[in-house]
Design a protein around this motif. Structure first.
Motif, PDB file in Angstrom:
ATOM      1  N   VAL A 240      54.046  -2.930  49.535  1.00 46.87           N
ATOM      2  CA  VAL A 240      53.521  -1.517  49.310  1.00 46.87           C
ATOM      3  C   VAL A 240      53.824  -0.659  50.401  1.00 46.87           C
ATOM      4  O   VAL A 240      54.049   0.319  50.132  1.00 46.87           O
ATOM      5  CB  VAL A 240      51.882  -2.091  49.613  1.00 46.87           C
ATOM      6  CG1 VAL A 240      51.071  -0.449  49.688  1.00 46.87           C
ATOM      7  CG2 VAL A 240      51.213  -2.560  48.474  1.00 46.87           C
ATOM      8  N   LEU A 304      55.914   4.687  40.610  1.00 44.84           N
ATOM      9  CA  LEU A 304      55.355   3.719  39.371  1.00 44.84           C
ATOM     10  C   LEU A 304      55.391   2.256  39.737  1.00 44.84           C
ATOM     11  O   LEU A 304      54.447   1.573  39.419  1.00 44.84           O
ATOM     12  CB  LEU A 304      56.121   3.894  37.955  1.00 44.84           C
ATOM     13  CG  LEU A 304      55.770   5.260  37.399  1.00 44.84           C
ATOM     14  CD1 LEU A 304      56.313   5.370  35.888  1.00 44.84           C
ATOM     15  CD2 LEU A 304      54.388   5.357  37.068  1.00 44.84           C
ATOM     16  N   PHE A 306      54.818   1.160  42.732  1.00 41.43           N
ATOM     17  CA  PHE A 306      53.948   0.969  43.451  1.00 41.43           C
ATOM     18  C   PHE A 306      52.732   1.146  42.583  1.00 41.43           C
ATOM     19  O   PHE A 306      51.812   0.005  43.062  1.00 41.43           O
ATOM     20  CB  PHE A 306      54.005   2.550  44.267  1.00 41.43           C
ATOM     21  CG  PHE A 306      52.688   2.469  45.310  1.00 41.43           C
ATOM     22  CD1 PHE A 306      52.801   1.863  46.281  1.00 41.43           C
ATOM     23  CD2 PHE A 306      51.722   3.528  45.116  1.00 41.43           C
ATOM     24  CE1 PHE A 306      51.345   1.957  47.267  1.00 41.43           C
ATOM     25  CE2 PHE A 306      50.732   3.635  45.991  1.00 41.43           C
ATOM     26  CZ  PHE A 306      50.731   2.841  47.117  1.00 41.43           C
ATOM     27  N   VAL A 307      52.341   1.758  41.762  1.00 44.64           N
ATOM     28  CA  VAL A 307      51.197   2.134  40.977  1.00 44.64           C
ATOM     29  C   VAL A 307      51.116   0.471  40.123  1.00 44.64           C
ATOM     30  O   VAL A 307      49.981  -0.144  40.085  1.00 44.64           O
ATOM     31  CB  VAL A 307      50.858   3.063  40.085  1.00 44.64           C
ATOM     32  CG1 VAL A 307      50.060   3.095  38.975  1.00 44.64           C
ATOM     33  CG2 VAL A 307      50.816   4.220  40.861  1.00 44.64           C
ATOM     34  N   LEU A 310      49.773  -2.094  42.437  1.00 50.17           N
ATOM     35  CA  LEU A 310      48.373  -1.902  42.843  1.00 50.17           C
ATOM     36  C   LEU A 310      47.515  -2.441  41.742  1.00 50.17           C
ATOM     37  O   LEU A 310      46.723  -3.188  41.588  1.00 50.17           O
ATOM     38  CB  LEU A 310      48.122  -0.533  43.184  1.00 50.17           C
ATOM     39  CG  LEU A 310      48.539   0.202  44.574  1.00 50.17           C
ATOM     40  CD1 LEU A 310      48.092   1.547  44.704  1.00 50.17           C
ATOM     41  CD2 LEU A 310      47.865  -0.879  45.698  1.00 50.17           C
ATOM     42  N   TYR A 311      48.072  -1.893  40.507  1.00 50.16           N
ATOM     43  CA  TYR A 311      47.357  -2.243  39.210  1.00 50.16           C
ATOM     44  C   TYR A 311      47.125  -3.503  39.113  1.00 50.16           C
ATOM     45  O   TYR A 311      46.461  -4.208  38.739  1.00 50.16           O
ATOM     46  CB  TYR A 311      48.102  -1.412  38.100  1.00 50.16           C
ATOM     47  CG  TYR A 311      47.010  -1.255  37.030  1.00 50.16           C
ATOM     48  CD1 TYR A 311      46.301  -0.110  36.955  1.00 50.16           C
ATOM     49  CD2 TYR A 311      47.135  -2.151  35.859  1.00 50.16           C
ATOM     50  CE1 TYR A 311      45.461   0.154  35.722  1.00 50.16           C
ATOM     51  CE2 TYR A 311      46.303  -1.733  34.697  1.00 50.16           C
ATOM     52  CZ  TYR A 311      45.557  -0.510  34.829  1.00 50.16           C
ATOM     53  OH  TYR A 311      44.995  -0.384  33.727  1.00 50.16           O
ATOM     54  N   GLU A 314      44.929  -5.502  41.457  1.00 45.23           N
ATOM     55  CA  GLU A 314      43.580  -5.036  40.839  1.00 45.23           C
ATOM     56  C   GLU A 314      43.003  -6.037  39.669  1.00 45.23           C
ATOM     57  O   GLU A 314      41.846  -6.465  39.574  1.00 45.23           O
ATOM     58  CB  GLU A 314      43.379  -3.751  40.617  1.00 45.23           C
ATOM     59  CG  GLU A 314      41.971  -3.212  40.154  1.00 45.23           C
ATOM     60  CD  GLU A 314      42.101  -2.022  39.675  1.00 45.23           C
ATOM     61  OE1 GLU A 314      42.493  -1.430  38.528  1.00 45.23           O
ATOM     62  OE2 GLU A 314      41.510  -1.125  40.578  1.00 45.23           O
TER      63      GLU A 314
END
Lengths: 322, 303
Positions: A240, A304, A306-307, A310-311, A314
């Protein structure tokens, strides 16, 4: 984000256990409408603010635009001119170098600071307060402070070197092309290493204390403990932090603007500075927008990752099956 | 790590008699040396700025340098806030800093409040309910977070100029929602997700309306998240330079400082005083609300 695209359409079919744990039984149609009503204003505003200008910028990049008069389409002309321009290619290279140096210094220092502050020692609380301060300083002010800190007439950095007898005369670091690039990287890394350090420290503190202890009992050396216990534990955070730092490095503008305005010569003209000059100084909106699209795509692609990351993290507790 | 070898034997003996092992002495030496380097790295640029702000220009060129000014002065602050006609040549820039500080405060607070209201409602909606488009809407917000604001400023500039909204606080507040809303929805949702929905369900059985539950039960429980988000958004707005520079003529603090910075007639000492004034609010917020800020940062990046 290929893996998520399929999820969008299938959203209503797949139950999401962890998310609305007890919700399904009690969620009637009225509640669903309530949720939609809550989400619409913000989502619409973001759609308007991000979607509209993004599309418009892409359109501009295929046009010949100044701030007045007609805007004829010129096809790929702006991009062709960019690719043939030494200025752009130089700027692209410099941006890569800048981002690389910035990521390296910010991430390494951040990790070292976090490892230090994770130790128990007298003054630790004070040190943690110190760690947050560079992050609180706005980028532009970081640039201003560092510009003068290393100044050749009044700068304290020169004073320091002078006091210790390392130099006999003050050095104008920003007057020299590679000096300027290095100093602007260091200045920006001063702030970013603080953010990286805060994130690493937060992760280090979640290591169960008996884990390193057990390793010590098993005869692990300090280095082995770091490599076999600490590093695997912070690896997700490292990812991250790296991606965040890459994006901040690519998009840096404020620090350069305050310290060198892109100079001397073109030695610190990052793509962000080039974009600003083309659009707001030369009114070359088409060319500037083409630069913006290139810069945006690079940052967007990295972002992207990164997202996506994170996604995923989650979804570990958000969805039962991927 | 075996730096204990640096300690000379007699000293080591004394320390050992005092109950300190070779290993723990070595550890302390490494830690405090690193701590000193770390503290110098963080503090020196700030120290230099603060000392410059209370120095007279003549003292700045002393070699070897004065680490603390011999004759400290408040002239620079007086000059920059326009209280005195003496000091540096600030010409027509006098007193602009107070105006800009106020605008930065107003804009920062407005953006934070709007984010908590609009973003908070959306975050709650995405956290608790499944509705048609809930997943794609949320994925869109995540993707929006990644679009670099710096790349899409031209349409804002043109739209605000055409509508005559250029150089207004509205232009900044509105455009700042662009990069703050996706962040605040992401953050707040992770705080809402951590709250158990059982209390809300119990209240609903008792006949309380959804909005009432949100206001009287959820908001207080999520207070740490709301505070953290509000502070982070405020700090973002306070720091923002690119949009403020393009869309206004030095309305907020960062573009004003940039213009001071580029004026040849403006001395570093006066600029340092202006920088100190502009750094104080965010630094104080970060230090005083450290717990919330760090929690917000790690929720934003790590959750």
């Amino acid at each position: 984000m290929p893996s998520h695209a399929s999820l969008d359409g299938a959203a209503s079919e797949t139950p999401k256990p962890g998310f609305v744990r007890s919700g399904h039984s009690k969620l009637g149609a009225a509640d669903r409408r309530f949720g939609l009503l809550l989400a619409i204003p913000a989502t619409f505003i973001v759609l308007l603010l991000v979607g509209g200008p993004s599309l418009q910028t892409i359109v501009y990049s295929f046009q010949k635009v100044s701030f007045k008069g007609p805007t004829p389409f010129v096809g790929l002309d702006n991009y062709v001119r960019l690719l043939n321009s030494d200025e752009f290619r130089h700027s692209f290279r410099i941006t890569m170098v800048y981002a690389g140096g910035f990521v390296l210094i910010s991430t390494t220092l951040g990790l070292v600071f976090a490892l230090l502050l994770n130790e128990r020692f007298w003054g630790n609380g004070f040190a943690r307060t110190l760690l947050i301060i560079p992050w609180a300083a706005p980028w532009l002010m970081v640039g201003i402070m560092w510009k003068w800190f290393i100044d050749a007439d009044v700068g304290m950095f020169n004073g320091l070197l002078f006091q210790f007898g390392l130099i006999h005369d003050y050095v104008p670091f920003l007057a020299n092309p590679s000096g300027a690039l290095i100093v602007t990287i260091v200045a920006a890394a001063w702030r970013q290493s603080s953010l990286s350090g805060l994130l690493f420290l937060a992760a280090l503190q979640t290591i169960p204390p008996d884990l390193p202890e057990a390793a010590t009992v098993d005869g692990a050396s300090t280095w082995q403990r770091f490599r076999l216990v600490t590093l695997p534990w912070v690896r997700p955070v490292l990812m991250v932090v790296l991606v965040t730092n890459v994006i901040f490095g690519f998009l840096q503008f404020d620090v350069i603007y305050a310290m060198t305005q892109g100079g001397p010569g073109n030695s610190t003209t990052l793509l962000s500075i080039l974009l600003y000059r083309q659009i707001f100084q030369f009114s070359n909106v088409g060319i500037g927008s083409a630069i913006a699209v290139v810069l945006g795509l690079v940052a967007f692609t990295v972002g992207l990752v990164f997202v996506n990351f994170l996604y995923r993290s989650e979804s570990v507790y958000g969805r039962a099956v991927e | 790590m075996t730096p204990a070898t640096e300690v000379r034997p007699p000293l080591l003996g004394a320390l050992r008699r005092a109950g300190l092992s070779r290993r723990s002495v070595g550890r302390s030496v490494v830690i405090y040396v690193s701590f000193a380097v770390f503290a110098a790295w963080v503090v020196l640029p700030l120290w230099f700025t603060v000392m410059s702000s209370i120095s007279q220009p003549a003292e700045m060129v002393a070699r070897p340098p004065h680490w603390i000014p011999l004759r400290p002065t408040l002239e620079n602050f007086e000059a920059v806030i326009g209280a005195s006609s003496r000091g540096n040549n600030t010409s027509d820039q006098n007193a602009r800093i107070l105006l800009s500080l106020s605008w930065s405060l107003i804009i920062g607070v407005s953006v934070a409040v709007l984010n908590l209201l609009i973003g908070g409602l959306a975050a709650y909606g995405y956290s608790r309910f499944r509705f048609p488009g809930s997943r794609s809407g949320y994925v869109f917000l995540l993707v929006a977070r990644v679009v670099p604001a710096i790349a899409i400023i031209t349409p804002f500039f043109i739209a605000f100029r055409v509508t005559g909204l250029i150089n207004t606080s509205f232009a900044l507040i509105f455009s700042y929602l662009l990069f703050t809303l996706p962040l605040s929805i992401w953050l707040l949702r992770s705080y809402f997700d951590a709250l158990s929905p059982e209390i809300e369900e119990a209240a609903m059985v008792d006949g309380a309306s959804r909005l009432r539950i949100l206001w009287t039960i959820v908001a207080p429980l999520a207070a740490p998240g709301l505070i953290a988000t509000g502070l982070l958004v405020f700090l973002e707005a306070w720091s923002e330079f690119f949009y403020a520079n393009v869309l206004t003529s030095q309305m907020t603090v960062p573009p004003l400082l940039a213009s001071y910075n580029s004026l040849q007639t403006f001395s570093w000492n006066t600029l340092a005083a202006a920088t100190v004034l502009s750094l104080l609010p965010p630094v104080l917020i970060a230090v005083v609300f450290q717990r919330y800020v760090v929690s917000g940062l790690s929720h934003g990046a790590l959750k």
